[in-house]
Design an enzyme around this catalytic site. Sequence first.
Site, PDB file in Angstrom:
ATOM      1  N   ASP A 380       0.865  -1.173   0.000  1.00 22.02           N
ATOM      2  CA  ASP A 380       0.000   0.000   0.000  1.00 22.02           C
ATOM      3  C   ASP A 380       0.907   1.229   0.000  1.00 22.02           C
ATOM      4  OD1 ASP A 380      -2.346   1.672   0.526  1.00 22.02           O
ATOM      5  OD2 ASP A 380      -1.497   1.859   2.543  1.00 22.02           O
ATOM      6  N   ARG A 381       0.384   2.368  -0.494  1.00 23.93           N
ATOM      7  CA  ARG A 381       1.231   3.562  -0.557  1.00 23.93           C
ATOM      8  C   ARG A 381       1.109   4.404   0.713  1.00 23.93           C
ATOM      9  NH1 ARG A 381       0.289   8.598  -4.632  1.00 23.93           N
ATOM     10  NH2 ARG A 381      -0.753   9.389  -2.753  1.00 23.93           N
ATOM     11  N   ASP A 382      -0.030   5.054   0.895  1.00 23.84           N
ATOM     12  CA  ASP A 382      -0.192   6.041   1.972  1.00 23.84           C
ATOM     13  C   ASP A 382      -0.375   5.354   3.319  1.00 23.84           C
ATOM     14  OD1 ASP A 382      -0.141   8.155   0.063  1.00 23.84           O
ATOM     15  OD2 ASP A 382      -2.215   7.681  -0.440  1.00 23.84           O
ATOM     16  N   HIS A 459     -11.430   5.678  -8.197  1.00 22.61           N
ATOM     17  CA  HIS A 459     -12.861   5.732  -7.888  1.00 22.61           C
ATOM     18  C   HIS A 459     -13.130   6.048  -6.428  1.00 22.61           C
ATOM     19  CE1 HIS A 459     -12.435   2.867 -11.367  1.00 22.61           C
ATOM     20  NE2 HIS A 459     -13.218   3.808 -11.869  1.00 22.61           N
TER      21      HIS A 459
END
Length: 541
Positions: A380-382, A459
């Site tokens: 995951d990034r954040d 989205h």
Amino acid sequence: MSRAPRWAIVVPTIGRPCLQAMLDSLAAQRTDDAHPAPVEVVLVDDRPGRVEPLTASLPGVDWPLRVVRGYGRGPAAARNRGWQATRESAPEWISFLDDDVILPDGWLPGLVDDLAACGPDTGATQASIRVPRPTDRPPTDWERNVAALEGADWATADMAYRRAALEQVAGFDERFPRAFREDADLALRIRRAGWSLTRGARHIIHPVRPADDGVSLRLQAGNADDALMRRLHGPRWREVAQAPGGGFGYHVATVAAALVAAGGAATAVAAGAWARTTPAAGYATGADAGTGGAAGTARAAGAAAGVGALAWAGLTTRFLAIRLGPGPRPGHPEFRAEARRMVPTSLTIPFAAVRHRVDGWRRHRDATPWPPTPRAVLFDRDGTLVRDVPYNGDPEKVELMPGAREAVDRARAAGLAVGVVSNQSGIARGLLDEAAVRAVNARVDELLGGMDTWRYCPHGPEDGCGCRKPEPGLVTGAAADLGVDPRECVVIGDIGADVEAALAARARPVLVPTPVTRPEEVRDAPCVAPDLLTAVGEVLR
């Protein structure tokens, strides 16, 4: 007096009405100091897709009951989801129950006594299964099929496994998609790991649930699982797994006879037509003199077709008699309905069985022992790789989380592909555009030395897309980019959506909590690591 074991219950379910009847029978069990209640009961809701939350209860008792999602991955994966979710309550034993059994009075004290009687090298204890039979007539084919559970070895309708044994072999092999052979496979791997398996004194009731006329035909899909068992455990797997032999050889002979009949008939028709339209073809010369040319070929093919048809008819009649013979007799009200079920399925089962077996050989020809070796790590990034700046579109605000570069480098050094899967709903909310997201991603890529794939979802939660975590689309897409199976991917993230996306995609999740991670997300996660470096270490372990 020895200490009573700590134990939990795991029940995979697709929400059938029988679930509440099973829970009612569980709640009615007697407990005391020597026979304590389970530390928790975990229901694994294995309905696929987006569904309303499952409702179920344990009336009259205050035992902890919770529901986790299974995402329709099958009972093997659902059981893994359940026992791994008990990490915080730390039971010594996991009691696996099916959602369609009934627990008789005294079951719970019997289970606890069975667990207490297990030696330190005992990895599992099995209950006896009792299947009620009709008293006014012989049982139908389906009723006999269910009654066969009474003689089954290591059936997880009621099977308690020591948690340490499950951890040692990584639980159930999730490549078994049905409630078939996954229990025998686990028992074999547990025994090969040095544990013994035993039978307890307790028993359960397994009623015969209603089934439609095509149930026996659908059960032939289990032939693909037999192919996987052979691949994993060798040609003598039935012997070592104590699994009774089937009638697959007769099914092969039936299909072969049908093919001979059909091929011979087609050849006879073609040769006959050739002989009629080409008069010279009906005369033989030289080496063909003994066969009569095309006309002789037609006669030989017709004879082969006749032999094949007789063999097919004989084998099919035998199969039908085996299935009908022990059942309701002519004149009984159930006989006509049973014949209506048996005739068409007896005609089609051999072909379905062979088709599924061939498909299993094809799909599992390269199967390796469970669990699959990881080939990729998806981050995951954040909140995982970089500090979470809500809806960040500024590359200058990118700051790596502690240990992020070291963790990515360690994964690369181990030969694993690395990628990022990230929700970016700020695009849908109009708070930033895709160009800004790509600019931030490029900065993260620069700081981490270049990732092998990036996948982000633009989205919002209300869009109903299949890529926004906890849906599996980002994970399956990244796996496709890297040319690996999702089962060969590990997903590392900081919230429950990351864990759920991994599970829905059949990947392995590792949760690295931060202050925003909810306690229930930590509780439900199959694997939790305190930091990124430890998380990657879990992957490589």
